[in-house]
Structures are given as C-alpha cells and as structure tokens.
Design an enzyme around this catalytic site. Structure first.
Site, PDB file in Angstrom:
ATOM      1  CB  THR A  79     -22.447 -18.527  -5.969  1.00 30.69           C
ATOM      2  OG1 THR A  79     -23.781 -18.516  -5.426  1.00 30.69           O
ATOM      3  CG2 THR A  79     -21.569 -19.416  -5.103  1.00 30.69           C
ATOM      4  CG  LEU A 104     -20.537 -19.732 -13.801  1.00 31.62           C
ATOM      5  CD1 LEU A 104     -19.252 -19.932 -14.580  1.00 31.62           C
ATOM      6  CD2 LEU A 104     -21.562 -20.769 -14.232  1.00 31.62           C
ATOM      7  CG  HIS A 105     -24.602 -21.423  -7.714  1.00 37.36           C
ATOM      8  ND1 HIS A 105     -25.018 -20.374  -6.929  1.00 37.36           N
ATOM      9  CD2 HIS A 105     -25.600 -21.650  -8.608  1.00 37.36           C
ATOM     10  CE1 HIS A 105     -26.224 -19.993  -7.343  1.00 37.36           C
ATOM     11  NE2 HIS A 105     -26.593 -20.744  -8.350  1.00 37.36           N
ATOM     12  CG  ASP A 106     -21.858 -26.283  -7.812  1.00 32.84           C
ATOM     13  OD1 ASP A 106     -22.153 -25.784  -6.708  1.00 32.84           O
ATOM     14  OD2 ASP A 106     -22.602 -27.074  -8.417  1.00 32.84           O
TER      15      ASP A 106
END
Ligand code: BDR
Ligand code: CA
Length: 313
Positions: free
Chosen positions: A196, A242-244
């Site tokens: 991420t 933008l991890h998720d």
C-alpha cells in the site's frame, strides 16, 4: 459472469471510503451483500455514519450497512484521528446521511450471510481491525468452512510499522482478533504496507480524479487532499497511500498484484512488538504457509482502475 459475493468490513477512513466507492461502482463484478462497520480509525458511531454517507455518494442506498463491535476483543480501542481527522473522513463537507443503519449486529449479519449462501461462495473483505470477523468466527465456528476467502488490508513486513515501529494499525488495534483470523485456516490474501505504500495518491492522480467533475470525483479528491498531509509529512512521500482500495482492486484485477504464499504469525504478547505480522518471506521456518502476502502493485494500473470506476458513479 456472475458477480462475486462479498461483505466489506470497514472503519472509514478516507482510504476505506475510496475502497467502498470502487466496490460500489463495480456491480457487474461485485455483489456487495452488506457493509459491516467496526471501530478503528474513529469510534463506531462515526465509522457507521461515514459508511452510510459513502453509499449516498455512490447512489447505492440499496446496500445494507450494519454496525458492529465498538471495541477490540480484549483491549481498549486505539484510534487514528491524527491521520484521518476528527470525523474520520475530514476533507469534503460532510452531512447527516438519510440512509439508516440496517437492524442487526454486524457479527450476526456476517454469520447469517455465510450460512444463507452456498459454502465457498462469500468472500470477506476486512479494511479495518479484525474484531467483527474474529467475533463471528468465535461465535459460529461453523462459518469458517463456508468462507471462500478473506482478502484483507493489514500488516507489514519490509515496511514494518506505521503505528508503532513494529506494527501496522489494523493489526495493532486488535492483535487477538488478527490471531483468530490468521490461524483460522481460511484462505487469506493480505495487502500489507509493503504494497500500500506503493499505491500513492500523487498530485496528478488526485487531479485526474477531481477532473471527473462529478460528486464522487470531487468528494474523493477532497478527501485525498486531506489524507495526504500525514504521510507526506511523515515519510516525505509523494501522496497518501491508498491502503484499503488495494483489497477491492485485487478482486477486480488480481494481476495488478504480486506476492508470496508464506506463513504469517501475529505477535500478541510482547509490549515492544505487539501486533507485528511476522511473515516468513524467505522461507526460513517449516511453518505452514497460511497467507498470500502481497509485495508489489502496478500503481499506474491501480489508479487507472480507480479513476475509471469512479467515473461510472
Ligand atoms: C490502515 O489503517 C487505517 O488507518 C487505514 O484505513 C488502513 O486500513 C493502514 O494502516
Ligand atoms: Ca481502514
């Protein structure tokens, strides 16, 4: 092609919000049975409200939103307002959503959904601490065999920690829950910080989203303007990670990601390394692999996918 049945478990969070918008914009591929909310980035009262707002931005008020656990299995809640702001969704102007919560605790919704649908047909997508998922497994162990796969954002190996020197936020907040999930035997796909932190919302990428000139485009760009502050200041990176959305992008275009099938254990005892995901990346133990642990992403392809899908809203 029949759409894949998923439940998104989340603690929005600007990056959770982009993940939700990406999923809500992709009904041909993803049949969202429900959105279940958990305490994490901010307390539950805010995460469930934020999830309802995001459904309204997407024009998808048909998706049920359930509130879940208010606190980790056996610890006080740790939140991340220093990253996400007081509301969890700081950036755009917010409102009181008209969409109401659907009745029933998120944990019961997860259990009933898995029992109602054919075994091996429902994928769980956790984007926050794993409290709801672990609670469902503990309350109804029969669901374990019915889960197709868990694709989650959490952990780190080479990137180590973002909330302590050793731990990533989602795992750190509820390490006991993470342990339940990682030892459950359910097939796991893990999006750690190693991936991420390569998915950066740089200025040109944010401006491409704003240029969509739609409600969803402006809402997302305004969120990302706020979200980048923390990481740019802390890591000197070129934008917020933008991890998720990596979880949802994997469901839509798995070829964007590469990783290794390895053993991952969760530290739950040590004060120093609490919540660490000890990944046997180099295969130096004979512990059985239990997770597809991702290591890389085609970031341009990832942002092209997000922008194209947001344009559909
Ligand atoms: C994770 O923690 C939260 O702050 C983000 O929403 C993401 O799920 C990253 O460590
Ligand atoms: Ca999250």
């Amino acid at each position: 092609m029949t759409a894949r049945k998923i439940i998104i478990d989340t603690d929005p969070g600007q990056d959770d919000a982009v993940a939700l918008l990406l999923a809500l914009a992709s009904p041909d591929e993803l049949d969202i049975l429900g959105i279940t909310c958990v305490a994490g980035n901010v307390p539950l009262e805010l995460t469930q409200k934020n999830a309802r707002m995001i459904c309204e931005v997407a024009g998808r008020t048909d998706v049920p939103v359930h509130a879940g656990c208010e606190a980790p299995l056996s610890r006080p809640l740790v939140t991340a307002e220093h990253v996400h702001g007081k509301t969890g969704l700081d950036g755009p102007e917010l409102w009181e959503p008209k969409l109401q919560l659907t009745e029933g605790h998120a944990v019961d919704f997860i259990i009933h959904s898995l029992r109602r649908h054919a075994p091996g047909s429902v994928t769980l997508c956790p984007l926050g601490p794993l409290t709801n998922i672990a609670s469902a497994i503990q309350k109804a162990p029969d669901i374990v065999k019915r889960i197709k796969e868990i694709v989650l954002m959490g952990g780190a190996y080479f990137e180590v920690g973002n909330v302590t020197p050793a731990a990533e936020f989602n795992i750190y907040v509820d390490p006991e829950a993470a342990k339940v999930v990682f030892t459950s035997g359910v097939p796991l796909v893990v999006m750690p910080l190693d991936v991420t932190h390569k998915a950066l919302a740089t200025r040109p990428r944010v401006e491409a989203i704003r240029a969509l000139d739609s409600r969803a485009g402006h809402f997302t760009a305004d969120m990302l303007d706020f979200f980048e502050r923390f990481d740019v200041a802390k890591y000197g990176s070129q934008g917020g990670p933008l991890h998720d959305p990596c979880v949802i992008a994997y469901l839509l275009q798995p070829e964007l990601f590469t990783g290794r099938n390895v053993n991952v254990e969760i530290e739950t005892q040590s004060e120093l390394t609490l919540g660490m995901t000890v990944a046997d990346w180099w295969g130096v133990t004979d512990r059985e692999p239990n997770a597809m642990f991702m290591g890389d992403v085609d970031a341009d392809g990832f942002f092209a996918l997000i922008t194209e899908r947001l344009a559909r809203l």
